[in-house]
Design an enzyme around this catalytic site. Structure first.
Site, PDB file in Angstrom:
ATOM      1  CB  SER A  59      -8.000   3.380   2.920  1.00  0.00           C
ATOM      2  OG  SER A  59      -7.129   2.839   3.897  1.00  0.00           O
TER       3      SER A  59
ATOM      4  CB  SER B  17      -8.363   0.524   5.674  1.00  0.00           C
ATOM      5  OG  SER B  17      -9.077   1.727   5.829  1.00  0.00           O
TER       6      SER B  17
ATOM      7  CE  LYS C 152      -4.001   1.850   2.601  1.00  0.00           C
ATOM      8  NZ  LYS C 152      -4.886   1.566   3.747  1.00  0.00           N
TER       9      LYS C 152
END
Length: 443
Positions: free
Chosen positions: A155, A179, A80
């Site tokens: 996310s 997330s 990420k």
């Protein structure tokens, strides 16, 4: 070689150990898949070709010499875009951090590299990680594997999409309110939310450090166990003998089953029945105080997030997506005494939760009460965006507020997951239970 793109990380690692897969060939297969995939620019913010090739070459040499560093030595992963990577931009999905280039890897990435994992690149995410939907008109919105008109969840949106679309064997994301688990559930993956403090947050672009955690999104529970161990730089837990017989699992009614949409509700009922049929004893559980705990979210999350980011945001607010900007600015509505009082109250509720759940091996809930929302409507209807974002994160936020570790598993119904929540720090036991539940759900 195309089969490698759908194999689990643990299976790839075993084939590397057996000499059936060359880590260089595996890395090249993944890189070629990324470079040739129509959705790759919406999934990967940056692809680290040179790093991946160098790390794969080193893994090949170790494999040939019989000195592999871990079961994931030579296995690629995506990261990420809030995990610092030396010499490669880490922008956390926001124009506010454009061209931010760290000097060193975050410790979780450094540990994983030392255990032999191969870094494929950085994946797109919700802006500054402050949304569970995965919609980011600023830097990129990854696709949903089940519905091209829907968002992927966030996310850790790109982390999920990279695995679901066969562009990485596993993805590393973060989880502050859901997330890891929401995008994992909406893309039919396993997702592990670790206990706060279990993994280092050094070199991680923060949102709310008192809730922020790092965790993997994978195809199998065993993959998640191996990825956690690699990020810690330790041996993986022994999951042998995983069995649901004699386990006691609480089925949480409070909050978690309110206003369930039809598909997630039916998937949850079916999953619960299959886990019970495999030997688990299911016990209904209500914790009324949880309702009050959930009301503290605004004072806790937005206040900390805006406190950290206020100066950066207000120096250039026009660079942000308005919905995310509004979520941050909501933190200005609370005072310092409000924040301190909210934390004191939350600690009291955590004690009540711990006592209520002490007799159980885990607590079972639907991962998300809803299916992935429609992307076009989110863009056109501000109220729809707000309500869907909040309900998407409602169930997962229970685990964050209570300070738990949690594991979401696919149910076999597209974009519907179920979550097992364990005591703080009990990841190894939770993963063992999750492995048994995974088998029951696949039956």
């Amino acid at each position: 070689m195309q089969d490698w793109l759908t194999m689990s990380a643990v299976a790839l690692g075993r084939d590397i150990a057996a000499g059936r897969i060359d880590p260089v060939d595996l890395a090249e297969t993944c890189l070629a898949a990324i470079d040739g995939h129509a959705h790759a620019p919406a999934i990967y913010a940056r692809v680290t070709h040179d790093r991946a090739r160098a790390e794969a070459e080193a893994a090949r040499k170790r494999a040939e010499e019989g000195r592999r560093l871990s079961p994931l030595d030579g296995v690629p992963a995506s990261w990420k875009d809030l995990v610092d990577t030396a010499g490669v931009a880490t922008e956390a999905g926001t124009a506010l951090l454009k061209d931010r280039i760290p000097a060193r890897d975050a410790p979780v990435l450094r540990n994983a590299t030392r255990m032999g994992m191969v870094c494929l690149g950085k994946t797109h995410m919700s802006e500054l990680a402050f949304s569970g939907l995965g919609y980011n008109p600023v830097t990129g919105t990854p696709p949903n594997v089940n519905d091209p008109e829907a968002v992927p969840g966030g996310s850790s949106s790109g982390a999920a999409a990279s695995v679901a679309f066969g562009l990485a064997p596993l993805g590393i994301g973060s989880d502050t309110g859901g997330s890891v688990r929401v995008p994992a559930a909406w893309n039919d993956l396993v997702g592990l939310k670790t206990t706060t403090g279990r993994l280092s947050l050094d070199g991680i672009v923060p949102l709310c450090p008192r809730f922020d955690t790092i965790g993997p999104l994978t195809r199998k529970v065993e993959d998640a166990a191996l990825a956690l161990a690699a990020m810690e730089g330790r041996r993986a837990p022994d999951l042998a003998g995983a069995d649901l017989s004699g386990t006691r699992i609480a089925v949480l009614g409070t909050v978690a089953q309110d206003d369930l949409r039809d598909a997630p509700g039916a998937a949850f009922d079916s999953a619960r029945a299959r886990i019970e049929a495999a030997g688990a004893r299911m016990v209904p559980l209500d914790v009324p105080e949880l309702t009050q705990a959930m009301t503290l979210s605004g004072a806790l999350y937005a206040t900390e997030a805006y406190g950290l980011w206020r100066d950066v945001i207000e120096a250039a607010p026009d660079l942000m997506y308005p919905q995310i900007l509004a979520r941050f600015r909501a933190g200005a509505e609370y005072s310092a005494p409000d924040y301190v009082a909210a934390w004191a109250e939350l600690e009291r509720y955590r004690s009540i939760w711990a006592e209520a759940t002490a007799p159980f091996d885990a607590v079972l809930i639907p991962t998300a009460p809803n299916l992935p929302p429609n992307l076009r409507r989110l863009n056109e209807d501000a109220e729809y965006y707000r309500t869907e974002n909040l309900i998407s994160l409602r169930n997962t936020r229970i685990g964050n507020l209570m300070g738990l570790c949690a594991l979401t598993l696919p149910t076999g119904t597209p974009s519907c997951g179920v979550t097992l929540m364990g005591r703080p720090g009990s990841e190894d036991a939770l993963l063992r239970l999750g492995l048994a539940a995974e088998a029951a759900l696949a039956a």
